[in-house]
Scaffold this motif. Structure first.
Motif, short mmCIF file in Angstrom:
data_model
loop_
_atom_site.label_atom_id
_atom_site.label_comp_id
_atom_site.label_asym_id
_atom_site.label_seq_id
_atom_site.Cartn_x
_atom_site.Cartn_y
_atom_site.Cartn_z
N ALA A 289 0.82 -1.20 0.00
CA ALA A 289 0.00 0.00 0.00
C ALA A 289 0.86 1.26 0.00
O ALA A 289 1.95 1.30 0.56
CB ALA A 289 -0.91 0.00 1.22
N GLY A 290 0.33 2.30 -0.64
CA GLY A 290 1.01 3.59 -0.65
C GLY A 290 0.84 4.27 -1.99
O GLY A 290 1.12 3.67 -3.04
N VAL A 291 0.36 5.52 -1.98
CA VAL A 291 0.13 6.22 -3.23
C VAL A 291 1.45 6.47 -3.98
O VAL A 291 1.46 6.48 -5.21
CB VAL A 291 -0.63 7.55 -2.96
CG1 VAL A 291 0.26 8.55 -2.22
CG2 VAL A 291 -1.16 8.16 -4.25
N SER A 292 2.55 6.64 -3.26
CA SER A 292 3.85 6.82 -3.94
C SER A 292 4.22 5.58 -4.74
O SER A 292 4.72 5.69 -5.87
CB SER A 292 4.94 7.13 -2.91
OG SER A 292 4.72 8.36 -2.28
N ARG A 293 4.01 4.42 -4.16
CA ARG A 293 4.30 3.17 -4.88
C ARG A 293 3.41 3.02 -6.10
O ARG A 293 3.85 2.57 -7.17
CB ARG A 293 4.14 1.98 -3.94
CG ARG A 293 5.17 1.94 -2.82
CD ARG A 293 5.02 0.70 -1.95
NE ARG A 293 6.06 0.64 -0.95
CZ ARG A 293 5.97 1.18 0.26
NH1 ARG A 293 4.87 1.83 0.61
NH2 ARG A 293 6.97 1.07 1.12
N ALA A 294 2.14 3.39 -5.95
CA ALA A 294 1.22 3.28 -7.08
C ALA A 294 1.65 4.20 -8.21
O ALA A 294 1.67 3.80 -9.39
CB ALA A 294 -0.20 3.62 -6.61
N ARG A 295 2.03 5.43 -7.87
CA ARG A 295 2.43 6.36 -8.93
C ARG A 295 3.74 5.92 -9.59
O ARG A 295 3.90 6.05 -10.80
CB ARG A 295 2.54 7.78 -8.37
CG ARG A 295 1.19 8.40 -8.02
CD ARG A 295 1.27 9.91 -7.94
NE ARG A 295 -0.06 10.47 -7.74
CZ ARG A 295 -0.54 10.85 -6.55
NH1 ARG A 295 0.22 10.73 -5.47
NH2 ARG A 295 -1.75 11.34 -6.44
N ASN A 296 4.67 5.43 -8.79
CA ASN A 296 5.92 4.94 -9.38
C ASN A 296 5.66 3.77 -10.33
O ASN A 296 6.30 3.66 -11.38
CB ASN A 296 6.89 4.50 -8.28
CG ASN A 296 7.64 5.66 -7.66
OD1 ASN A 296 7.67 6.76 -8.21
ND2 ASN A 296 8.25 5.43 -6.52
N ALA A 297 4.74 2.88 -9.94
CA ALA A 297 4.40 1.75 -10.82
C ALA A 297 3.81 2.25 -12.13
O ALA A 297 4.13 1.74 -13.21
CB ALA A 297 3.42 0.83 -10.10
N GLY A 298 2.96 3.27 -12.06
CA GLY A 298 2.39 3.83 -13.27
C GLY A 298 3.43 4.50 -14.15
O GLY A 298 3.42 4.34 -15.38
N VAL A 299 4.34 5.25 -13.54
CA VAL A 299 5.40 5.92 -14.31
C VAL A 299 6.27 4.88 -15.01
O VAL A 299 6.64 5.03 -16.18
CB VAL A 299 6.25 6.82 -13.39
CG1 VAL A 299 7.50 7.31 -14.10
CG2 VAL A 299 5.42 8.01 -12.91
N ALA A 300 6.62 3.80 -14.30
CA ALA A 300 7.47 2.76 -14.88
C ALA A 300 6.77 2.05 -16.04
O ALA A 300 7.42 1.63 -17.01
CB ALA A 300 7.86 1.75 -13.80
N ALA A 301 5.45 1.90 -15.96
CA ALA A 301 4.71 1.16 -16.99
C ALA A 301 4.30 2.03 -18.17
O ALA A 301 3.92 1.49 -19.22
CB ALA A 301 3.46 0.53 -16.36
N ALA A 302 4.37 3.35 -18.03
CA ALA A 302 3.88 4.25 -19.08
C ALA A 302 4.67 4.09 -20.37
O ALA A 302 5.90 3.97 -20.36
CB ALA A 302 3.95 5.69 -18.59
N ARG A 303 3.98 4.11 -21.51
CA ARG A 303 4.64 3.98 -22.81
C ARG A 303 5.26 5.30 -23.28
O ARG A 303 6.14 5.30 -24.13
CB ARG A 303 3.63 3.50 -23.86
CG ARG A 303 3.18 2.07 -23.67
CD ARG A 303 2.36 1.55 -24.83
NE ARG A 303 1.08 2.24 -24.97
CZ ARG A 303 0.80 3.11 -25.94
NH1 ARG A 303 1.71 3.44 -26.82
NH2 ARG A 303 -0.40 3.67 -25.99
N HIS A 304 4.78 6.42 -22.72
CA HIS A 304 5.26 7.74 -23.15
C HIS A 304 5.99 8.43 -22.00
O HIS A 304 5.74 8.14 -20.82
CB HIS A 304 4.09 8.60 -23.62
CG HIS A 304 3.32 7.99 -24.74
ND1 HIS A 304 3.81 7.89 -26.02
CD2 HIS A 304 2.07 7.45 -24.77
CE1 HIS A 304 2.90 7.31 -26.80
NE2 HIS A 304 1.84 7.03 -26.07
N ASP A 305 6.88 9.36 -22.36
CA ASP A 305 7.63 10.10 -21.34
C ASP A 305 6.83 11.23 -20.72
O ASP A 305 7.17 11.71 -19.64
CB ASP A 305 8.91 10.67 -21.95
CG ASP A 305 10.00 9.62 -22.10
OD1 ASP A 305 10.03 8.69 -21.27
OD2 ASP A 305 10.81 9.71 -23.04
N THR A 306 5.78 11.70 -21.40
CA THR A 306 4.92 12.74 -20.84
C THR A 306 3.78 12.07 -20.07
O THR A 306 2.96 11.37 -20.67
CB THR A 306 4.37 13.66 -21.93
OG1 THR A 306 5.46 14.29 -22.61
CG2 THR A 306 3.47 14.73 -21.34
#
Length: 445
Positions: free
Chosen positions: A60-77
């Motif tokens: 649990a943790g919103v920081s972990r969730a956002r990091n997971a999303g950033v790592a999985a994103a196909r685009h840099d923006t």
């Protein structure tokens, strides 16, 4: 990118609005819904869409969730939004364009759906707007409405999951970006996202305590780079408040309704005390020195009762007033006093019972608590001068000015709306303004 526990009632509306906005930006966009700390069996129940990816993130943790999303994103923006916030159709396009100008990150305003006194207070306080810094329109970040360039940021995960797993991660990111020489912009647009927040008194208190704890970590790690997160002379200020002599709370003289002013001032006093209590409690924990002992459950319960009584005292305010607060921005107008309308002694007694002062700070701890005072005071004096200049510019047309006008001028000066309105809480400022207007009227005759 939307982190979620799938528990809030507006998740589907949030996702569908994000999908519609992303579609207007281009066919290769995607929306990432990152499910974190999701109850057993909970799933996203919205319609399938090829541009929507639902990810799982643990622990649990919103920081972990956002990091997971950033790592999985196909685009840099990458654009961030909360799961109870509905973006307008133009949001993705405007944020994307703002990030094309060389900024590593961009913040933007958020407005609340006002349904009563608590959301009216939070909206007027601009709870979810990132604060400017150093006289610039941009400054910090609030990931309820923010954009991020992964290719322009330092390498590695953007959010600090060790020190800020649940709160303060966006402020910490902004300060690290600024320390690395990256720019943070501000997108001023009339088409702002809308936050759907409940009228929840305990949640308001819990948030203030959480922010106080987070500020202690921010200041311990970033020091003088984070004067905006430094509470000046916190031990002295909190002790004065416990004695029933608070140094400061907002008086809301810009609002032309006495019951609303009294309620908002009471909320301001409670939240400022919560910030100081939690800030000192957490700083003491970091230094293994009990400065303030916070019984959070008892404190939240009793403060919620006191605030509920203050809300009841304002029950005669018509419902439509909360959505459109009556304003009187003229700085020379005489405001009725709030004396006797803000329960200062009652609030002090609650904090004495459930967040009492502990051991006097050691010299080392006292130096830590006050090491940013000089920077904070210099910053405050500079902000006061810029707020005075905003009012000087507006004074010739103040009778036609609106709150939006004032906020636009404030941002241009690198200030928040609260900075500029709070300047008028000082009686000597109002007296000087009345004298100035009187001289101007005499010359015009």
């Amino acid at each position: 990118m939307i982190p979620t526990t799938l528990e809030r009632p507006h998740v589907r509306e949030c996702v569908e609005a994000a999908l519609a906005s992303a579609a207007l930006l281009g066919p290769d966009t995607e929306v990432l819904l990152v499910a974190n700390r999701v109850p057993a069996g909970a799933t996203y129940d919205g319609p399938a869409d090829p541009r929507l990816r639902v990810l799982r993130s643990d622990p649990a943790g919103v920081s972990r969730a956002r990091n997971a999303g950033v790592a999985a994103a196909r685009h840099d923006t990458i654009l961030f939004v909360d799961d109870d916030l509905v973006v307008p159709p133009s949001w993705c396009t405007e944020m994307h364009q703002a990030l094309r100008g060389g900024c590593a990150a961009v913040g933007g305003p958020v407005r609340l759906r006002v349904v009563g006194p608590i959301t009216a207070f939070m909206n007027h306080q601009r709870f979810y707007d990132a604060a400017p810094m150093d006289g610039e329109m941009g400054g910090l970040l609030v990931t309820a409405n923010a954009g991020y360039r992964r290719d322009l940021a330092p390498p590695g995960p953007p959010f600090d999951t060790e020190h800020h797993p649940h709160a303060g991660e966006d402020t910490d990111l902004a300060l690290r970006l600024r320390a690395a020489g990256r720019r943070i912009g501000w997108l001023a647009t009339p088409s702002t996202p809308v936050h759907h927040v409940e009228e929840n008194v305990p949640a308001l208190v819990v948030r203030a305590l959480r922010d106080g704890r987070s500020s202690a970590h921010i200041y311990a790690r970033h020091g003088l780079r984070a004067p905006v997160q430094c509470l000046p002379s916190p031990w002295r200020v909190y002790c004065a408040s416990l004695a029933g002599r608070p140094d400061y709370y907002r008086l809301y003289g810009e609002i032309d309704a006495l019951p609303v002013r009294a309620l908002f001032a009471t909320m301001s006093l409670v939240l400022i005390n919560c910030l100081h209590a939690a800030y000192l409690h957490e700083t003491g924990r970091l230094f293994d020195h009990p400065l303030v002992s916070v019984d959070e459950d008892a404190l939240v319960a009793e403060l919620s009762t006191a605030l509920s009584s203050a809300i009841e005292a304002a029950s005669g305010v018509a419902p439509e007033v909360w959505g459109r607060l009556p304003m009187s921005l003229s700085p020379d107008r005489v405001r009725p006093t709030l004396e006797g309308l803000v329960p200062v002694a009652e609030i002090a007694a609650i904090f004495n019972r459930h967040a009492p002062r502990g051991t006097t700070p050691t010299r080392q701890l006292f130096n830590h608590l006050n090491r940013g005072d000089g920077a904070w005071i210099n910053r405050a004096m500079n902000e006061r001068d810029r707020a005075a200049e905003v009012w000087r510019r507006l004074l010739p047309r103040i009778d036609e000015a609106t709150l939006d006008t004032l906020e636009t001028e404030a941002r241009r000066a690198g200030l928040t709306l609260g900075d500029v309105c709070g300047y008028l809480d000082r009686p000597e400022v109002r007296a000087a303004s009345r004298e100035s207007r009187s001289r101007g009227s005499a010359r015009s005759r």
